[in-house]
Design a protein around this motif. Sequence first.
Motif: not given
Length: 330
Positions: A76-77, A9-10, A61-62, A67-68
Amino acid sequence: MNKKTKHILSIIITTIGFAIAAILNILIPQKAEGVTFEPHQLFGTEINSNQAYRVVLIAIIVLYIVIGIVDAHSKERRKKYQKAAPFRFVMGLLLLLWDILGTKYQVLTQPFFPGPAGIMEAFVAEGDFVLQNTLYSLRLYLVGFISGTFAGIITGVLVGWFPKVSYWVSPVLKVLGVIPAVAWMPFALTLLPTPFSAAVFLIAVAVWILVATLTAAGVESTPKTQFEAGRTLGGNEWYLVYHVALPHALPQIFTGITTANGYAFTTLVMAEMMGQPGGLGYYINASKVWSAYYKVFAAIIVMAILFSIITNLIELLQKHMLRWQKGVVR
């Protein structure tokens, strides 16, 4: 809601603002008259500045999706990514608002406040020249910043450890500390052989004063009990400096380096505006003369990206060097 669903969701919240900006850039027609997007050859492909802006939005966006996915494997990240998601969503919507006001309808005063597509014209039309000036600034900054940092640490250790050195050097640091580095520009240009070396000198001076002052303060504040423990273990004077005083001063040294980073960038831009044959400051000055404010904004964006990258690298180095503080300080 489990952790995996929450993180997905994030990622959606993070990227949806930029996706909306890209979609509406296509759907909203160009209402302001006289706005044209001239095609240019870029990497063998014909593209205009508005299309380039959409490519940038897709790239963002990519990037955030990647990164997500990577951050999902670190607690932590992952928390840091999730915390920043609403902010990134709003940034996407602000880009949309900027696009509408600055490009689609041109409500903002032109040419002083161009839209994002207008700013992309600088990168599409003369990307090689922007890159050339960026590399010049980066080289100038790195030489001045690194030399000033090393000089500052050495000076700070000497001032903090030897009272006689402190007697002679501390007043000099206090006096020079209140004088902006660019004030020395006329002398630097006169005494040094090239404009590049003059700018390096100014950046190094700005960094040197801050790092030296905080390093000296860190060394001087080292508790006597730590020195006594070092002597008990058989350490000589240089051992105490290197293994006791300097490690204790590291937090203040990095405070000085982080603060000096901002001063170095300010000095860099001002030095480039006052006599350099290249650099982002030179590019801004030349663009301003011709009222090409979209180029000015392009250079500012490049500066912001460079400053953010360098600041993050310094923070990573600080975390590594001060990893012993984890769980000890807030």
